[in-house]
Design an enzyme around this catalytic site. Structure first.
Site, PDB file in Angstrom:
ATOM      1  N   LYS B  53       6.471  71.834  68.169  1.00  0.00           N
ATOM      2  CA  LYS B  53       7.650  72.700  68.254  1.00  0.00           C
ATOM      3  C   LYS B  53       7.720  73.606  67.034  1.00  0.00           C
ATOM      4  CE  LYS B  53      10.131  69.316  71.054  1.00  0.00           C
ATOM      5  NZ  LYS B  53      11.003  68.120  71.031  1.00  0.00           N
ATOM      6  N   GLN B  97      15.302  64.698  67.759  1.00  0.00           N
ATOM      7  CA  GLN B  97      14.139  64.154  68.463  1.00  0.00           C
ATOM      8  C   GLN B  97      14.424  62.707  68.875  1.00  0.00           C
ATOM      9  OE1 GLN B  97      11.258  65.905  69.278  1.00  0.00           O
ATOM     10  NE2 GLN B  97      10.719  64.094  70.485  1.00  0.00           N
ATOM     11  N   ASP B 120      18.529  71.752  73.799  1.00  0.00           N
ATOM     12  CA  ASP B 120      17.896  70.796  74.707  1.00  0.00           C
ATOM     13  C   ASP B 120      18.666  70.674  76.027  1.00  0.00           C
ATOM     14  OD1 ASP B 120      15.498  69.681  73.976  1.00  0.00           O
ATOM     15  OD2 ASP B 120      16.366  68.072  72.762  1.00  0.00           O
TER      16      ASP B 120
END
Lengths: 289, 289
Positions: B53, B97, B120
């Site tokens: 990422k 995460q 997200d």
């Protein structure tokens, strides 16, 4: 063989006895569940719904208020009113009767309700919790349907379910609730092809499309549980469901009637969630002490 | 006939060119899209994901930060960190995460992220907006899949879709997105009976179950579009999907490969939503002037 008729009226009466006990206990502790209904304008159907809700709430001994506003109220004024009841600790449930007049964005109003007081379960955060499998407030119609399936011991786990209609207040939350109970769920809608064929795969068929007598026996798998959410008027003004009940009853295993099916359960779940909300607020204020 | 291979890699590269232009324009206006990734502990898979990422974010010229925490961090400390980045105007996207260590309630952390920075798309309010058909931030994997179907001109409207897997990050939001595009969608899962038969009704089959090579050609309707979300290791450590691609490719009309299928699109959509978020914050601050 004729289908077992799933009486929402009977189950609502049963639940009301339990809820009455709950309310009495809460009152002994000095807590009266409070429900305020915000009603804008003079829509006759809304007037009827709201009166029924009030009647049932008062019968249970709720602190119940219908707050009426002229159809000319502005969005800002109505937002202020929502805010006022968000802050009013005597109300544990706030319900804004829909539809609202054109000058008002319904979504804005619903989003402004404190999600803890959103006993209709329409606030996006409550919808989101439902989608991620952590339901809090649940839209009342599908919630009531789950209670009916359970009461009549219709197995959900591992079954195929088809929900016809994808509204935010019935179809979509219904699908989530059935999936949470491990049914395999399909949502059908106006763009679905071969609808009767798809419906015939369903062990549980929920019909919420708003078309009087649309679902005939050709849609029904023998023995299926058929839930009729429709409330339509036929040409003689008689209340009819989306399901052609006389012929479907010959094929289905279970069928909800219209009236006295889903309708009474919807109001019951609204009152049920208001009581649950009152309990939650009470628990929170105890924690703070 | 062999299936058309839908390359997520190619589409990701295409989108990145457009996104690069967007970032350049924003930077000319003095705005650099910022993405912060909160990484707790030393999980090797998480390390790899996060590095990928960051690499992609930096290549686009983002303000990119990986904030690392020891696996002993408390829930409260992590909540404070989330709050800190909620308030830090240089970041338009915040990503925590997953998975998190056991002492931390992941839901609490996700719920604490400012829903406007939730790139997200996992926050309940963003899930709720998706369920009611007013999507804002969308979970990246299903969002990327829609982009791939569109790029390869796979028709969605009026088609039957089956999604295997009901996770909050793939299956459920995927079903909503397909339904919003007027597909008739069924979510299948571990309790679904006759899965191959059900899968064979699908014009669009999305497989996100996490079982290597589980889906064989018996699951496939000839000509169907098959999306393989699986990322599994076979006994030799080779990355494989949930779909037995060699034999499925003989029956399907379209098939995503593993790797270079869904994976590259997921990161792309994350960066895409961060850019969109930066634009939204810029618009808000202009409104305030």
């Amino acid at each position: 063989m004729s289908a077992i008729i799933m009486s929402g009226k009977t189950l609502a009466d049963e639940m009301t006895i339990q809820m009455q006990e709950d309310v009495n206990k809460l009152k002994e502790q000095g807590l009266t569940p409070g429900l305020v209904v915000l009603l804008v304008g003079e829509d006759p159907a809304s007037q009827t719904y709201v009166r029924n809700k009030e009647k049932r709430a008062k019968a249970l001994g709720f602190h119940s208020l219908i707050k009426r506003y002229p159809s000319t109220i502005t969005e800002e004024e109505l937002l202020n009113e929502v805010q006022r009841y968000n802050e009013d600790a005597s109300f544990h449930g706030i319900l804004v009767q829909l539809p609202l007049p054109k000058q008002i964005d319904s979504d804005k109003i619903v989003n402004a309700i404190d999600s803890m007081k959103d006993v209709d379960g329409f606030h996006p955060i409550n919808m989101g919790k439902l989608l991620i499998g952590q339901p809090d407030k649940i839209p009342c119609t599908p919630y009531g349907i789950i209670k009916m399936l359970d009461r009549y011991q219709v197995e959900i786990e591992g079954k195929r379910a088809v929900v016809i209609g994808r509204s935010n207040i019935v179809g979509k939350p219904m699908a989530q609730l059935l999936m949470m109970r491990n049914a395999t769920v399909t949502i059908a809608h106006s763009r679905t092809k071969d609808l009767p064929e798809l419906a015939r795969t369903a062990d549980i068929l929920v019909v919420a499309m708003g078309k009087g007598h649309f679902v005939t026996k050709d849609f029904i798998k023998p023995g299926a549980a058929v839930i009729d959410v429709g409330m339509n008027r036929d040409k003689n003004g008689k209340l009819i469901g989306d399901v052609k009940s006389d012929e479907v009853a010959e094929v289905a295993g279970y069928l909800t009637p219209v009236p006295k099916g889903v309708g009474p359960m919807t109001i019951t779940m609204l009152l049920y969630q208001t009581i649950e909300s009152a309990k939650k607020f009470a628990a929170l204020s105890t924690e703070k002490l």
